[in-house]
Write an enzyme that holds these catalytic residues in place. Sequence first.
Site, PDB file in Angstrom:
ATOM      1  CG  HIS A   1      -1.924  -1.069   1.251  1.00 34.59           C
ATOM      2  ND1 HIS A   1      -3.147  -0.729   0.639  1.00 34.59           N
ATOM      3  CD2 HIS A   1      -1.525  -2.250   1.884  1.00 34.59           C
ATOM      4  CE1 HIS A   1      -4.500  -2.292   0.827  1.00 34.59           C
ATOM      5  NE2 HIS A   1      -3.192  -2.983   1.336  1.00 34.59           N
TER       6      HIS A   1
ATOM      7  CB  VAL B   1       1.553 -21.504  22.335  1.00 33.14           C
ATOM      8  CG1 VAL B   1       1.669 -21.314  24.182  1.00 33.14           C
ATOM      9  CG2 VAL B   1       3.230 -21.140  21.876  1.00 33.14           C
TER      10      VAL B   1
ATOM     11  CB  CYS C   1       0.638 -27.549 -12.736  1.00 39.90           C
ATOM     12  SG  CYS C   1      -0.464 -26.486 -12.613  1.00 39.90           S
TER      13      CYS C   1
END
Lengths: 565, 410
Positions: A131, A253, A487
């Site tokens: 941005h 965690v 692919c």
Amino acid sequence: MFLDKIAKKLLKAGLFDIEVGFENGSVVLRGELDSWEDIVNAGRLAVDTKNSRGVINDIKLKGFEEPPMKMPLLNDDKYEGKKVDVLVIGGGIVGCSILRELSKWNLTSLLVDKEYDVAVNQSSRNDGEIHPGIDLSPDCIKVKYNCRGNRMYPKLSEELGFTLKRTGQYVLYTKPIGSLVWPIIKARAKKNEIAIENVSQKELKKRQPNVSDEIHGATYYPNVYVVSPYEVTIAFAENAVTNGAEIALSTAVIGMEHKDGKIYSVKTNRGTIYPEVVVNAAGVYSDRIAEMAGDRFFTIHPRKGEEMILDKKASALMDTVMGRFDISSSASHTKGGGILITADNNLLLGPNAVETPLREDLSTTPEGIDMVIKKQQTLMPRISKGSIITYFAGVRASTYEEQFVIERSKKVDNFVQAAGIQSPGITAAPAIAEDITKYCIEAIGKNISKNEKFNPIRKPIPKVRELSTEERDKLIKENPDYGVIICRCEEISKGEIIDALNSPLKVPTIDGIKRRVRAGMGRCQGGFCSPQIVKIIADHEGISIDQVAKKQQGSEILVAKNKGE
Amino acid sequence: MYDVVVIGGGPSGLAAAVEAKKEGASVLIIEREAMLGGILKQCIHDGFGLIRFGKKLSGPEYAELYIKEVKDLEIETRLQTFVTSIKKSQEGFEIIVTSSKGMSTIVAKTIILSTGCRERTARQVFIHGTRPVGVYTAGTAQNFVNHMGYLPVKKCVILGSGDIGLIMARRLTLEGAKVLGVYEIKCTPSGLTRNIHQCLKDFDIPLYLSYTVTRVFGEPRLTGIEVAEVDQFMRVKPGTEKYIECDGLILSVGLIPENELAETIGVKIDPKTKGPEVNEKMMTSVEGVFSCGNALHVHDLVDYVSEGSATAGKNAAKYVGTKENEANVSSEGMLSLVPQRITEGEHEIIFYFRTLCDRKKATLTITVNGNEENKIVKKYTNLLPPEMERVKLKLNVKGGDKVHFKLEGE
């Protein structure tokens, strides 16, 4: 005094029976409400950045029990007793860029993430725009990191070998207000040294002929770039690992132990770790980590966004970033989505913004997709639903202040936070990492020398489809696998897939490969190549094909042998 | 330099290459996979070749007949070779390919595009919800089961009653998976009637018409789906949603001709077939470029693929580069009609069409320039959209003529 004001505001908004308190320098809300919208609204009304550190919104939603955090299946003691200087919690772009920054110093660092790969949540579920920083209040902390981060990207792209496309951005006027808002934008831009250009309707049509005739002109920001956010995150992670940092995936965690006002140990599903300093980069769970650490003063209210990807054929329509100028959807929340050409040359539409109590709800909805496409069609009428090849959702880690929390804890000596990071988090991440690293070194409290052996360069996996015929031929002569196309939609070779399996942070699953080399990201969505990739992974890793998973453990592709076998 | 370069070595490319070679052309087949045969390699069920060879063959057996002919005729092939781009050149075309040997340029006088089709995906039919493992297109599931010997699902629902979906319903059942049912959004089945009988009825697999899948659940593995009834406009009827517990969703929701390569050289695409517009020689809007097989239009029977592709092969071999005047063909009451153009002169032409809707009794009327006196009329019974019709007609047309096919009847 200010608490009374907040209480009054809540009553005025029809939010009754809410207890307004003050703890740990923050406004605390307690009670029960019927709708999530009301709870979010209460949190917003309680924001007072002058008199408090943040809002702790503990209002319960009637009849709703928050589902437990999704945990990895893995349980072992690989990290039991491990001592590190810095433990980073969270493998998004923020955590990974911090880890790389830490690896520039002579200290030991470990990053843990509960997912099977880095960049699984917010960091892969956004548009990848770097941005300009214009749509933010010019003095806030977000804009500071945004502008700094934006300027860091060109060099990072060279060092880390990720694609950085300078696309520029058009903010389009849906009403004839260009001359009215231009002076305001100009003043803002000047303050943060953001390059801008006023573009007339005629000029806009010339540059971007497929823009709707209803658009009255635009502001153009030339220093806007587009990256693949997961490519960047993986690049940070790989370079950090190459420079000695460690990453533990599928590691969640689950608790912390304190001693003498400090975090003493961090408990995970893979053993207890003993860090000197703990960094909270836990995204949508960052308030939970702050609570465990003993310094919670903000609340994450998850905000989901849905985005869609169009077939590459639609990329003929435009090659930039576009959004609408909208005063009402002020910067603090979201720009409400736009149209963007991704780093891999697909058009991406979205995202929308939906408040949700579910932190890990990545599901998409027909309403969301229809809304986004209709909205973008007003900017570019030739966009069609028929060219959508896929769509996805991400959840933003927004605080009620709609600001980043970047600080060394004032309460827990060895705790550093990079929390509440949402848009423009991708842009800001490298700048955040610099400051967080500084705080970590301060918190360690002894002299840490620079890592003289730090190598900033990461060699990326070649993208054969982007090479010239001569370069490509040379590469294939060195390694014939680069000539075997697996692919077909994205033209990805076997060589690239094997490179991903040999990379510094390998994730030998279908999606791990997909996120590293794009195999399966094209118009057939992996229909043709996924069986072949299953075989390549099994061969390379020396496992049987039914052990190959799509994502984490428990998502194996093949579930049983044929009866006849 | 080759007279004819065939791109794609599936049933269509094989038939085209054989015919071109028989006409005396120098021919090369480029195939991206390691073996010839295309999708037939994984179609181990029978029913192929009834029309062309008068016997029931499996997919690999059918392909083998052509592969043998390719070998006998000493047609050159380049396997595991992938076309990255095509450029027009003075001699015809320059085809850039990549393979384990490196990059190379192949020069061709004419090109036959027999690139096949791909399956429509879950996202293209707007399936929403979570993103679990366990959602596959039928062709991909077929690859896992038939090539790799493993089941990707244990208890599944099939969305869409296309032929591959029906075949997979039977196949998965035979290999030990439970198929809970086939759900079809339309009010009529999409696959061949024979497959409804042989694959569903014979195995007691229920078929639910006017139903769709609205949502999937589970993470990381599929744990269930939501199905709902739809109205005549295929909109979900609120309140009819029903949850089904399963670990797999197999999609057979349509095939899309692959013409990305064709489009890069400016081949005009027919929005109805999603394949190139061709004349009766199977030549596209670009001189010297031919199209056939499922890249041209999706077929129900491989026998017709071979027939049409042979026409393409023969004409590519005969191509001399003289531009011909053409008449245009239009249609009504049809889902699709191929060819869309006819060259000037008198020819016997095979047309392939699909009816727009079910018709018990139908009349096909063909007129040239609206001339009712010389119209051709054909009568049909029991026309169904899933079943492609073939009609051979003798036509005499001039350039610019308008040939119109009108199909009507309930």
